[in-house]
Design a protein around this motif. Structure first.
Motif, PDB file in Angstrom:
ATOM      1  N   VAL A 336      -5.983 -11.873   4.717  1.00  0.00           N
ATOM      2  CA  VAL A 336      -6.024 -11.482   3.310  1.00  0.00           C
ATOM      3  C   VAL A 336      -5.997 -10.053   3.055  1.00  0.00           C
ATOM      4  CG1 VAL A 336      -7.071 -11.201   0.896  1.00  0.00           C
ATOM      5  CG2 VAL A 336      -5.978 -13.540   2.128  1.00  0.00           C
ATOM      6  N   MET A 337      -7.666 -10.078   4.504  1.00  0.00           N
ATOM      7  CA  MET A 337      -8.263  -8.420   4.324  1.00  0.00           C
ATOM      8  C   MET A 337      -6.980  -7.641   4.968  1.00  0.00           C
ATOM      9  SD  MET A 337     -11.754  -7.399   6.045  1.00  0.00           S
ATOM     10  CE  MET A 337     -11.124  -7.409   7.803  1.00  0.00           C
ATOM     11  N   TRP A 338      -6.241  -8.159   5.545  1.00  0.00           N
ATOM     12  CA  TRP A 338      -5.710  -7.127   6.479  1.00  0.00           C
ATOM     13  C   TRP A 338      -3.911  -6.392   5.609  1.00  0.00           C
ATOM     14  CZ3 TRP A 338      -5.511  -4.304  10.307  1.00  0.00           C
ATOM     15  CH2 TRP A 338      -4.627  -3.724  11.028  1.00  0.00           C
ATOM     16  N   ALA A 339      -3.451  -7.741   4.894  1.00  0.00           N
ATOM     17  CA  ALA A 339      -2.964  -7.712   4.138  1.00  0.00           C
ATOM     18  C   ALA A 339      -3.588  -6.299   3.062  1.00  0.00           C
ATOM     19  CB  ALA A 339      -2.144  -8.629   3.203  1.00  0.00           C
ATOM     20  N   GLU A 340      -4.803  -6.236   2.468  1.00  0.00           N
ATOM     21  CA  GLU A 340      -5.356  -5.482   1.974  1.00  0.00           C
ATOM     22  C   GLU A 340      -5.279  -4.161   2.192  1.00  0.00           C
ATOM     23  OE1 GLU A 340      -4.763  -5.618  -1.795  1.00  0.00           O
ATOM     24  OE2 GLU A 340      -6.150  -3.832  -1.807  1.00  0.00           O
ATOM     25  N   LEU A 341      -5.836  -3.654   3.256  1.00  0.00           N
ATOM     26  CA  LEU A 341      -5.561  -3.153   4.595  1.00  0.00           C
ATOM     27  C   LEU A 341      -4.568  -2.473   4.903  1.00  0.00           C
ATOM     28  CD1 LEU A 341      -8.492  -3.862   6.724  1.00  0.00           C
ATOM     29  CD2 LEU A 341      -8.855  -1.888   5.056  1.00  0.00           C
ATOM     30  N   ARG A 342      -3.666  -2.768   4.980  1.00  0.00           N
ATOM     31  CA  ARG A 342      -2.235  -2.612   5.145  1.00  0.00           C
ATOM     32  C   ARG A 342      -1.285  -1.924   4.167  1.00  0.00           C
ATOM     33  NH1 ARG A 342       0.029  -0.981  10.096  1.00  0.00           N
ATOM     34  NH2 ARG A 342       1.715  -2.164   9.748  1.00  0.00           N
ATOM     35  N   GLY A 343      -2.069  -2.101   2.653  1.00  0.00           N
ATOM     36  CA  GLY A 343      -1.179  -1.623   1.359  1.00  0.00           C
ATOM     37  C   GLY A 343       0.551  -3.532   1.125  1.00  0.00           C
ATOM     38  N   GLU A 344      -0.263  -4.117   1.363  1.00  0.00           N
ATOM     39  CA  GLU A 344       1.116  -5.470   1.624  1.00  0.00           C
ATOM     40  C   GLU A 344       0.426  -5.945   0.174  1.00  0.00           C
ATOM     41  OE1 GLU A 344       1.744  -6.936   5.516  1.00  0.00           O
ATOM     42  OE2 GLU A 344       2.038  -5.132   6.317  1.00  0.00           O
ATOM     43  N   ASP A 345       1.315  -5.444  -0.363  1.00  0.00           N
ATOM     44  CA  ASP A 345       1.002  -7.119  -2.016  1.00  0.00           C
ATOM     45  C   ASP A 345       1.155  -8.612  -1.621  1.00  0.00           C
ATOM     46  OD1 ASP A 345       0.999  -5.347  -3.487  1.00  0.00           O
ATOM     47  OD2 ASP A 345       3.239  -5.187  -3.830  1.00  0.00           O
ATOM     48  N   ARG A 346       1.622  -8.720  -0.241  1.00  0.00           N
ATOM     49  CA  ARG A 346       1.686 -10.242  -0.114  1.00  0.00           C
ATOM     50  C   ARG A 346       0.791 -11.164   0.974  1.00  0.00           C
ATOM     51  NH1 ARG A 346       7.665 -12.605  -2.219  1.00  0.00           N
ATOM     52  NH2 ARG A 346       7.057 -11.521  -4.574  1.00  0.00           N
TER      53      ARG A 346
ATOM     54  N   ARG B 360      -8.623  -8.949  -4.827  1.00  0.00           N
ATOM     55  CA  ARG B 360      -8.526  -9.075  -2.980  1.00  0.00           C
ATOM     56  C   ARG B 360      -9.529  -7.836  -2.694  1.00  0.00           C
ATOM     57  NH1 ARG B 360      -2.313  -8.850  -0.566  1.00  0.00           N
ATOM     58  NH2 ARG B 360      -2.972  -7.037  -0.565  1.00  0.00           N
ATOM     59  N   THR B 364     -11.791  -7.222  -0.129  1.00  0.00           N
ATOM     60  CA  THR B 364     -12.285  -6.554   1.394  1.00  0.00           C
ATOM     61  C   THR B 364     -12.639  -5.880   1.983  1.00  0.00           C
ATOM     62  OG1 THR B 364      -9.065  -6.665   1.049  1.00  0.00           O
ATOM     63  CG2 THR B 364     -10.365  -4.940   2.469  1.00  0.00           C
ATOM     64  N   PHE B 435     -10.434   3.471   6.395  1.00  0.00           N
ATOM     65  CA  PHE B 435      -9.461   2.816   6.819  1.00  0.00           C
ATOM     66  C   PHE B 435      -7.990   3.675   6.774  1.00  0.00           C
ATOM     67  CE2 PHE B 435      -6.997  -0.281   8.663  1.00  0.00           C
ATOM     68  CZ  PHE B 435      -8.016  -1.056   8.959  1.00  0.00           C
ATOM     69  N   LEU B 440      -3.872   3.140   8.644  1.00  0.00           N
ATOM     70  CA  LEU B 440      -2.846   2.125   9.802  1.00  0.00           C
ATOM     71  C   LEU B 440      -2.650   1.311   8.396  1.00  0.00           C
ATOM     72  CD1 LEU B 440      -6.007   0.907  11.408  1.00  0.00           C
ATOM     73  CD2 LEU B 440      -4.365   1.292  12.207  1.00  0.00           C
ATOM     74  N   ARG B 441      -2.454   2.309   7.129  1.00  0.00           N
ATOM     75  CA  ARG B 441      -1.981   1.817   5.978  1.00  0.00           C
ATOM     76  C   ARG B 441      -0.406   2.222   5.603  1.00  0.00           C
ATOM     77  NH1 ARG B 441      -5.312   1.704   0.523  1.00  0.00           N
ATOM     78  NH2 ARG B 441      -6.274   1.007   2.105  1.00  0.00           N
ATOM     79  N   GLU B 442       0.399   0.718   5.422  1.00  0.00           N
ATOM     80  CA  GLU B 442       1.459   1.407   5.286  1.00  0.00           C
ATOM     81  C   GLU B 442       2.493   2.422   4.526  1.00  0.00           C
ATOM     82  OE1 GLU B 442       4.643  -0.028   7.920  1.00  0.00           O
ATOM     83  OE2 GLU B 442       2.793   0.561   8.856  1.00  0.00           O
ATOM     84  N   ARG B 443       1.514   2.274   3.318  1.00  0.00           N
ATOM     85  CA  ARG B 443       2.137   2.934   1.959  1.00  0.00           C
ATOM     86  C   ARG B 443       1.248   3.498   1.443  1.00  0.00           C
ATOM     87  NH1 ARG B 443       4.356  -2.177  -0.877  1.00  0.00           N
ATOM     88  NH2 ARG B 443       3.894  -3.165   0.967  1.00  0.00           N
ATOM     89  N   ARG B 445      -1.586   2.951  -1.261  1.00  0.00           N
ATOM     90  CA  ARG B 445      -1.670   1.787  -2.645  1.00  0.00           C
ATOM     91  C   ARG B 445      -2.725   2.325  -3.831  1.00  0.00           C
ATOM     92  NH1 ARG B 445      -1.056  -3.462  -2.879  1.00  0.00           N
ATOM     93  NH2 ARG B 445      -3.205  -3.760  -3.376  1.00  0.00           N
TER      94      ARG B 445
END
Ligand SMILES: [K+]
Ligand SMILES: [K+]
Lengths: 457, 457
Positions: A336-346, B360, B364, B435, B440-443, B445
């Protein structure tokens, strides 16, 4: 007529009607077994001396055994008689399999059928899928446990007889006791220094470590691996996370303990290099939540204690004998944390999406764990003169049903021992189950009847 | 032409085009101010002795000032000259207002207008609502800070002059320095024992505590309270949670420290009863994250240290001078946990629903904080012989930009001091911003452009 029959008017029906929630039945069941164990251990014949042990030592030992923890205030072997040790062994087996699993098995053996209510209760404890063939699941759990324990007992008994010249009867007893203790992650030994004497013996260290890992993976994962280990792509989210996180923690933990303790003259320092790695591996396995030791825990460096605290808190796999918040909870939160840090919704694990409610459940389990450990540590710090290192270690060890100790549990004043007892109980039953039993919940939640969601906690 | 102009070809445009993300600009801005501060403090005229202070003490002090933390390795007053202390004061003011706030103000003063990009950057730092009148917000922040600091400086200067017979010039300097330090939650003092000498003086203790609370609430909450304090029903979720959690932590913390330290002969023990309560209150205020002390922190009981660790980690309000994961993050997570335990699908605060993405995000921030503190504590434990109590305290104090200390920071080896510097920097800039700056972030947020969601972190 069985304990779990739902026929109105039957004994089981009366018993169950008093408990409206599965949580209350599970909490009540564990408490009842602990009460029986305490009564048995308080008998004069339970001690070597033939004197009654006293209520508090009996209660703490019985709780420690049923909650498969291993924290003790009296040394198991010199203090308890053979009768006492057999009681402890049975309590470990009951606690390891789980109260509802045993009750369900009993019901199946007696009546050959289960009512809906009993089915739901057993599912709540074993965390099996709704609609799965519960009878088959329970039978597999029991058979798998007994077969694993038997194999390990044979290996250990042979080793104790052949390698250490123990007489056959003693060797078998040692083998059986430590096999059951290891597989159920119970942390009890019959040696006062734990397993330090076996630090260089791979015939003891490796089978015991393997049994702890196997018992601590959790039955659902073990069964999926048994039937599907060749096809990792088909694994469920539960199995993927459990295997992946477990492997990462074991490898990382082994390296960490081996490096940190390499030159410590009171732990790994005096050992040959290859033994250092083996002991480091054993030390990395035991926080999840085997609780045995081949090096002196109280002599480890402070940073090793902290690493052990973290590994203990994470614990092992869901729905098995391990404690802690579980590797699935930890792994899910990391995703969950990684998805949030990557800016992914799912939040995706493998090619499956993790549902929002499961994320929230994992969060709740972790926060409850942190809260319970913080409150327990604060309370115990106020009672004893020890520093945070040792107090935190003991509290996490109790809550995560690990049983490793820096040595302060036997010195605790009675209120401190009661706190340890409460922590072990909450840790084994699960904070969510305790909470649900307290009837603070408005509605029955879905994770008491899991559907397609990975198990957390 | 301004630093923040977006006209292509302009100096500002060139600078900004090198940084694709707001996080990089904020990180770069803080780093640049720290570099300038370090250079100034490394000058011979910065020390009383007239000898250069050395790079590491200058870097640590500059970082501590810009990150409004207050951890130091050399005592501020005897070591630094008046020049050095003025530099520290300016660094505190810059760090407290925030780099982007100041840059935006500068741009507004010079050009009278802001490009879209500059607007977004300033919004990312001040966490103001998208579409709000940024110019007005920035002006209010600066005016509010200066007015508050002036009032407090007058009160303190008068007290130091009248109550302690300080000469006028010295009284004014002491008043100004401690006013800026308090309001910006900077934790710097000009006395080597902190504010222990004022423990029984309500004319110093209460204004300083009030300034720390005010500065640590966060500007959005302060402005909403200023305009709407009579109508709590209209408050935003942000203000409700900030005020509620802050009040609960202050009351609970005051009681806790007063009770736990009541008989401690090295802290509250020798004081009159009413002073004990006042000192307990001050001690409960300072972890969020003022960093001053009226009792000897190193003499507090271990359970008080643990409680302080927890309060420091939680910190103060969002978008102000406080550090930690912020009371909003903590409060939101508590609401999420409570909803889960109650079996409710939605998380409601007051009459508003908290959106899933905000939950979420809070998760995080908390997990990143736990991870950073755990990694920092483990690393520092491996470097020094101190126990977990002291090491954890110092790491949390640095990460949460608090500045309270059990006294080990000045004794740390250079790598340990560098670790403290890194922790202060990450803590002030925010782990999420760091971060994001690492690309490391794609988009981009949404919480970089908050809409109707309460601010966390
Ligand atoms: K155990
Ligand atoms: K501070």
């Amino acid at each position: 007529m069985t304990l779990l029959s739902r026929r109105p008017g039957s004994f089981g029906g009366v018993v169950l009607s008093r408990f409206q929630r599965p949580g209350q039945v599970i909490v009540g069941g564990f408490a009842a077994v602990i009460a029986i164990g305490t009564a048995l251990l308080a008998l004069p014949i339970a001690t070597t001396e033939g004197e009654p042990a006293g209520t508090l030592p009996a209660l703490l030992t019985a709780t420690s055994a049923v909650c498969v923890t291993g924290l003790i205030t009296v040394d198991t072997d010199p203090h308890w008689s053979v009768f006492g040790e057999v009681v402890i062994l049975l309590l470990i087996q009951v606690g390891g399999l789980g109260i509802m699993t045993l009750a369900t098995l009993f019901a199946l053996l007696v009546s050959g059928r289960l009512g809906l209510r009993a089915r739901l209760l057993a599912q709540a404890e074993t965390k099996t899928l709704h609609g799965a063939d519960l009878r088959r699941v329970i039978r597999r759990i029991v058979v798998f446990s007994l077969v694993s324990e038997t194999v390990l007992a044979v290996v250990l008994s042979l080793r104790f007889a052949l390698g250490y010249a123990e007489p056959p009867g003693r060797a078998i007893w040692l083998g059986v006791f430590h096999s059951v203790s290891s597989f159920n992650n119970a942390g009890f030994t019959l040696w006062t220094d734990g397993m330090v004497r076996f630090v260089a013996d791979p015939w003891v260290v490796l089978p015991v470590a393997f049994a702890v890992i196997l018992g601590g993976l959790g039955f659902p994962v073990v069964f999926e691996l048994l039937s599907n280990w060749r096809r990792p792509r088909t694994w469920s989210v539960l199995t993927r996370i459990t295997v992946g996180v477990s492997a990462a923690l074991l490898v990382g933990g082994t390296l960490l303990f081996t490096v940190v303790e390499w030159q410590n003259p009171r732990t790994l320092g005096p050992l040959p290099d290859h033994v250092k790695f083996m002991a480091g591996f054993f030390t990395a396995v035991m926080p999840r939540s085997g609780g045995l030791n081949v090096i002196d825990i109280s002599a480890m460096r402070h940073e090793s204690w902290l690493a052990t605290d973290i590994l203990m808190f994470i614990g092992g796999g869901s729905a098995g004998t391990a404690g802690g918040i579980k590797v699935t909870t930890f792994g899910l939160l990391a995703f969950v944390m990684w998805a949030e840090l990557r800016g992914e919704d799912r939040v995706n694990v493998g090619h499956r999406r993790v549902a929002g409610p499961v994320q929230r459940q994992a969060l709740t389990i972790a926060l409850l764990g942190v809260g319970i450990v913080a409150a327990g540590t604060f309370t115990l710090l106020a009672m004893v003169p020890h520093s945070l290192d040792r107090v935190l270690f003991e509290v996490v060890s109790a809550f995560a049903t690990v049983g490793l100790s820096t040595g302060i549990t036997p010195q605790l004043p009675p209120p401190g021992q009661l706190l340890i007892i409460v922590l072990m109980f909450i840790g084994r039953v699960g904070p969510l189950t305790v909470f649900s039993a307290l009837a603070l919940r408005e509605r029955t939640r879905r994770y008491e009847l899991p559907e397609e969601r990975p198990i957390v906690g």
